[in-house]
Design a protein around this motif. Structure first.
Motif, short mmCIF file in Angstrom:
data_model
loop_
_atom_site.label_atom_id
_atom_site.label_comp_id
_atom_site.label_asym_id
_atom_site.label_seq_id
_atom_site.Cartn_x
_atom_site.Cartn_y
_atom_site.Cartn_z
N LEU A 1 -10.87 0.26 2.90
CA LEU A 1 -9.64 -0.49 3.13
C LEU A 1 -9.72 -1.35 4.38
O LEU A 1 -9.28 -2.50 4.40
CB LEU A 1 -8.46 0.46 3.24
CG LEU A 1 -7.71 0.85 1.96
CD1 LEU A 1 -6.58 1.81 2.30
CD2 LEU A 1 -7.17 -0.38 1.27
N ASP A 2 -10.29 -0.79 5.44
CA ASP A 2 -10.35 -1.53 6.70
C ASP A 2 -11.21 -2.77 6.56
O ASP A 2 -10.87 -3.84 7.08
CB ASP A 2 -10.90 -0.63 7.81
CG ASP A 2 -9.96 0.53 8.14
OD1 ASP A 2 -8.74 0.34 7.98
OD2 ASP A 2 -10.45 1.60 8.52
N LEU B 1 0.84 -1.19 0.00
CA LEU B 1 0.00 0.00 0.00
C LEU B 1 0.88 1.25 0.00
O LEU B 1 1.88 1.32 0.71
CB LEU B 1 -0.91 0.01 1.23
CG LEU B 1 -2.04 -1.03 1.25
CD1 LEU B 1 -2.83 -0.89 2.55
CD2 LEU B 1 -2.96 -0.89 0.05
N GLY C 1 -6.47 -10.55 -4.73
CA GLY C 1 -6.60 -10.58 -3.29
C GLY C 1 -7.88 -9.93 -2.80
O GLY C 1 -8.79 -9.62 -3.57
N ALA C 2 -7.95 -9.71 -1.49
CA ALA C 2 -9.15 -9.13 -0.90
C ALA C 2 -9.40 -7.71 -1.41
O ALA C 2 -10.55 -7.31 -1.62
CB ALA C 2 -9.02 -9.11 0.63
N LEU C 3 -8.33 -6.96 -1.63
CA LEU C 3 -8.50 -5.59 -2.12
C LEU C 3 -8.96 -5.59 -3.57
O LEU C 3 -9.81 -4.78 -3.96
CB LEU C 3 -7.19 -4.81 -1.97
CG LEU C 3 -7.25 -3.31 -2.25
CD1 LEU C 3 -8.36 -2.64 -1.45
CD2 LEU C 3 -5.91 -2.66 -1.96
N ALA D 1 -11.80 -4.43 3.81
CA ALA D 1 -11.10 -5.39 2.95
C ALA D 1 -10.01 -6.12 3.71
O ALA D 1 -9.74 -7.30 3.44
CB ALA D 1 -10.50 -4.68 1.74
N ALA D 2 -9.38 -5.43 4.66
CA ALA D 2 -8.27 -6.03 5.41
C ALA D 2 -8.75 -6.87 6.59
O ALA D 2 -7.95 -7.59 7.19
CB ALA D 2 -7.33 -4.93 5.91
N ARG E 1 -8.50 -13.47 4.24
CA ARG E 1 -7.84 -13.51 2.94
C ARG E 1 -6.74 -12.44 2.86
O ARG E 1 -6.90 -11.34 3.40
CB ARG E 1 -8.90 -13.25 1.87
CG ARG E 1 -8.44 -13.38 0.45
CD ARG E 1 -9.63 -13.17 -0.45
NE ARG E 1 -9.29 -13.28 -1.86
CZ ARG E 1 -10.14 -13.07 -2.84
NH1 ARG E 1 -11.38 -12.72 -2.57
NH2 ARG E 1 -9.76 -13.20 -4.10
N PRO E 2 -5.62 -12.71 2.20
CA PRO E 2 -4.57 -11.68 2.06
C PRO E 2 -5.13 -10.42 1.38
O PRO E 2 -5.85 -10.51 0.40
CB PRO E 2 -3.53 -12.36 1.18
CG PRO E 2 -3.73 -13.81 1.40
CD PRO E 2 -5.21 -13.99 1.60
N LEU E 3 -4.77 -9.27 1.91
CA LEU E 3 -5.27 -8.02 1.36
C LEU E 3 -4.73 -7.77 -0.04
O LEU E 3 -5.48 -7.41 -0.96
CB LEU E 3 -4.89 -6.85 2.27
CG LEU E 3 -5.32 -5.46 1.81
CD1 LEU E 3 -6.84 -5.32 1.84
CD2 LEU E 3 -4.68 -4.37 2.67
N LEU E 4 -3.44 -7.96 -0.22
CA LEU E 4 -2.79 -7.66 -1.50
C LEU E 4 -2.26 -8.93 -2.15
O LEU E 4 -1.46 -9.66 -1.56
CB LEU E 4 -1.63 -6.69 -1.31
CG LEU E 4 -1.99 -5.24 -0.99
CD1 LEU E 4 -0.71 -4.44 -0.74
CD2 LEU E 4 -2.78 -4.61 -2.11
#
Length: 251
Positions: free
Chosen positions: A178-179, A163, A204-206, A181-182, A186-189
């Protein structure tokens, strides 16, 4: 004791064109009814049931029951990633009609790769996020181009991005939390090397949160009930121009 992985057995599942059409219809992560899959694969109800039984036995597809109805989806992102890899190493099918040619071009323009954006649209969005400081390259390469060692059409083993300093403001302008998604497991990125563009796109999640936001906002629409190609709407083109400086995407 167990021997080597039986790759041929799994590969045989992809040798039937109708069965591949069933898998491609599920490649955007949705759960679809057998009747929808039958229409997409041009199969009878009995025929699609036989293919689904084989795919379930192999662990590629799972079934979900809702009331009296049963819906089918891929058993996670791995089968979709496998199909993206096979697509890169497969010859193009002969185009025998304008409809088929239009569909092939649509997939390269914008599509879902399981639950995130891919194709020219996905790559353009990822590049813009990098340029705007929402993402930052950790390896000193200020672009989404393929790095040495990247496997074509596959998730990157080592992710060269994190990020960036403007992540919260840029994603906030897009309407992506963002919060939230994190917060999941699951991995964010995560990032993939796009098979048609040979550049990185966000996963990923994002990546899933971005695709969901674009869909909910009406910025992209599916081109068909069981088709993973996407169409950028005029509203979406204006929004991406405003928030990410991506002019000319509508063309």
């Amino acid at each position: 004791m167990e021997g080597d992985a039986d790759i041929a057995r799994t590969a045989a599942l992809f040798a039937d064109p109708a069965r591949v059409r069933v898998l491609l219809a599920l490649a955007d992560g949705r759960a679809l009814a057998a009747s929808v899959l039958a229409a997409e694969a041009r199969l009878s109800a009995q025929g699609v049931s036989a293919h689904l039984a084989k795919l379930r036995a192999a662990g590629l597809v799972v079934a979900e029951k809702s009331g009296r109805h049963r819906f089918y989806r891929l058993a996670g992102p791995e089968p979709a990633e496998l199909m993206e890899t096979l697509a890169r190493f497969s010859p193009s099918q002969p185009v025998s009609s304008l409809r088929e040619g239009t569909r092939a071009e649509a997939l390269r323009t914008a599509r879902t790769c399981y639950d995130h954006l891919a194709g020219r649209l996905g790559v353009a969005v990822t590049s813009a996020l990098l340029a705007r400081g929402a993402l930052a390259a950790q390896d000193g390469v200020p672009s989404t181009r393929r790095r040495e060692g990247d496997r074509i059409s596959a998730p990157l083993r080592e992710h060269p991005y994190t990020l960036g300093p403007a992540a919260r403001s840029v994603f906030g302008e897009l309407g992506v939390d963002l919060d939230a998604a994190a917060a999941g497991r699951r991995p964010l990125l995560k990032f993939c090397l796009d098979w048609s563009e040979q550049r990185h796109h966000l996963a990923g999640a994002l990546g899933a949160a971005v695709a969901t936001r674009f869909t909910d906002a009406g910025w992209v629409r599916r081109r068909g009930r069981a088709h993973r190609a996407l169409r950028l709407t005029p509203e979406g083109a204006r929004a991406l121009d405003t928030h990410l400086g991506l002019a000319g995407l509508a063309a």
